[in-house]
Design an enzyme around this catalytic site. Structure first.
Site, PDB file in Angstrom:
ATOM      1  N   CYS A 232      30.731  43.046  41.345  1.00  0.00           N
ATOM      2  CA  CYS A 232      30.460  41.747  42.026  1.00  0.00           C
ATOM      3  C   CYS A 232      31.498  41.463  43.199  1.00  0.00           C
ATOM      4  O   CYS A 232      32.643  41.398  42.800  1.00  0.00           O
ATOM      5  CB  CYS A 232      30.548  40.661  40.970  1.00  0.00           C
ATOM      6  SG  CYS A 232      30.047  39.085  41.563  1.00  0.00           S
TER       7      CYS A 232
ATOM      8  N   HIS B  44      37.265  43.990  43.755  1.00  0.00           N
ATOM      9  CA  HIS B  44      36.087  43.548  42.991  1.00  0.00           C
ATOM     10  C   HIS B  44      36.624  42.356  42.181  1.00  0.00           C
ATOM     11  O   HIS B  44      37.516  42.158  41.634  1.00  0.00           O
ATOM     12  CB  HIS B  44      35.125  44.428  42.403  1.00  0.00           C
ATOM     13  CG  HIS B  44      35.783  45.367  41.262  1.00  0.00           C
ATOM     14  ND1 HIS B  44      35.367  46.609  41.082  1.00  0.00           N
ATOM     15  CD2 HIS B  44      36.540  45.130  40.418  1.00  0.00           C
ATOM     16  CE1 HIS B  44      36.023  47.064  39.994  1.00  0.00           C
ATOM     17  NE2 HIS B  44      36.893  46.072  39.773  1.00  0.00           N
TER      18      HIS B  44
ATOM     19  N   ASN C 216      41.573  46.231  42.672  1.00  0.00           N
ATOM     20  CA  ASN C 216      40.212  47.135  42.850  1.00  0.00           C
ATOM     21  C   ASN C 216      39.310  46.678  43.612  1.00  0.00           C
ATOM     22  O   ASN C 216      38.304  47.245  43.769  1.00  0.00           O
ATOM     23  CB  ASN C 216      39.745  47.512  41.528  1.00  0.00           C
ATOM     24  CG  ASN C 216      40.435  48.504  40.692  1.00  0.00           C
ATOM     25  OD1 ASN C 216      41.491  49.222  41.303  1.00  0.00           O
ATOM     26  ND2 ASN C 216      40.254  48.627  39.189  1.00  0.00           N
TER      27      ASN C 216
END
Length: 375
Positions: free
Chosen positions: A298, A263, A261
């Site tokens: 993040c 991240h 995904n």
């Protein structure tokens, strides 16, 4: 497949035929499981020796790829549909690469088991289109799953070579959320080792913004919801940490931390949170509960700070703090925690945030609870 594993799988298959059956049918003798582990047999299925394989041959695509067909048995992953087809059980074995120096499964191992069985649940439901449990409708609308909150309670850590049964199921959570729950049991004894619950929402993969669940996706997933159940387990909000006694700076994501995904995978955050826990607690105590409240994504280029603050414990005599004044405040907690007859616990509030020169942004809020080892 060995006879011990065939019997284990036959019992799961029996429970997967859309009838409820007592968990005793899943229990095997410890001698049989030990024999299975010592001989290190492979888990390949033999259609002539197991009922599960016979069912799988008739009702499951004989390829190891995503399928839109609903499955009764997952012949490649040692799993099967249960609870009338809306739940999922899977047999797993704790590997040597998943344990620490104490031969207990690591927290990362447990979180990975939860994530993997969640995806396999959607796979057997015929809903996997691409990515982490993405349904065909989600794929069409550029949507992905993200976890917004998770709580894991660990009563007893699985050990190396232990054979486990992981069960998972879904419930609706509000108008645009899904609640995912799990139990982890010892396959032989039926003892519940850990429980977990989580909230999930959908995010647009292109805009990276939260999204409502489209009607076509609701139609895909709603048949697999159990009835809503109010337990209040993960409803309490974690307050933002105002100050922290323990800080670990300059944590940087590795490329291997980034998932499909794009991240940092949510499992990695738990490791960063524990980086700030003092060594005395890590040596003398054991994590018994963790809650993660995810605030933002993040990326690989960000630098992270891990902060944690121990809760004050009113029951500790003031003399303990005077004795250790000027030193590590946690030294004062240890006599309180490590008393022979103690059921005391110690909790920490955590915060992961970006390390910015002007402004730091929250990534994850967390809570951990610790108890003495071997309690």
């Amino acid at each position: 497949m060995t006879s011990a594993y065939s019997q284990a799988f036959s019992s799961i298959n029996a429970s997967s035929s859309f009838t409820s059956k007592k968990s005793n049918d899943l229990k095997l003798g410890s001698m049989k499981i030990n024999e299975l582990v010592m001989k290190k047999k492979t888990f390949s299925l033999n259609a002539s020796s197991t009922t599960l394989a016979e069912v799988a041959t008739k009702r499951v695509e004989p390829v190891q790829t995503a399928t839109t067909r609903r499955q009764v048995a997952d012949q490649y992953r040692q799993g099967a549909a249960v609870q009338g087809g809306v739940g999922y059980k899977q047999i797993v074995v704790i590997r040597s690469s998943e344990v620490g120096v104490d031969k207990n499964a690591t927290l990362e191992c447990i979180l990975n088991l939860l994530q993997e069985t969640a995806i396999n649940h959607l796979r057997t439901s015929g809903l996997v289109g691409d990515g982490f449990g993405v349904t065909p409708g989600m794929l069409k609308n550029n949507l992905i799953w993200i976890v917004t909150k998770m709580t894991v309670d660990i009563d007893s850590y699985p050990t190396w070579d232990e054979v486990l049964e992981v069960e998972t199921w879904l419930r609706q959570s509000g108008k645009n959320g899904v609640q995912k729950d799990w139990t982890i049991k010892n396959l032989v004894t039926g003892q519940v080792l850990a429980r977990a619950t989580s909230n999930w929402m959908m995010m647009n993969e292109k805009t990276r913004r939260l999204s409502k669940i489209p009607d076509e996706v609701k139609a895909e997933i709603s048949p697999f919801f159990l009835e809503p159940k109010e337990d209040g387990h993960i409803q309490k909000k974690i307050e933002k940490l105002a100050e922290a006694k323990y800080v670990n700076k300059n944590l940087k994501p590795k490329r291997s931390d980034i998932d499909m995904n794009h991240h940092v995978n949510n499992v990695k955050y738990s490791n960063w949170m524990l980086e700030a826990i003092p060594e005395t607690i890590l040596e003398e105590c054991q994590l018994s509960s963790i809650t993660l409240e995810f605030r933002r994504e993040c990326g690989v280029s960000e630098t992270i700070q891990s902060l944690c603050q121990p809760d004050e414990v009113d029951e500790i005599p003031e003399v303990e703090f005077k004795k250790y004044e000027g030193g590590n405040i946690l030294d004062g907690y240890l006599p309180y925690l490590l008393d022979d007859n103690s059921t005391n616990t110690l909790s920490f509030t955590h915060l992961l945030q970006t390390e910015g020169s002007i402004k730091s942004e929250e990534i994850v809020r967390g809570r951990t609870t610790w108890k003495p080892k071997n309690v």
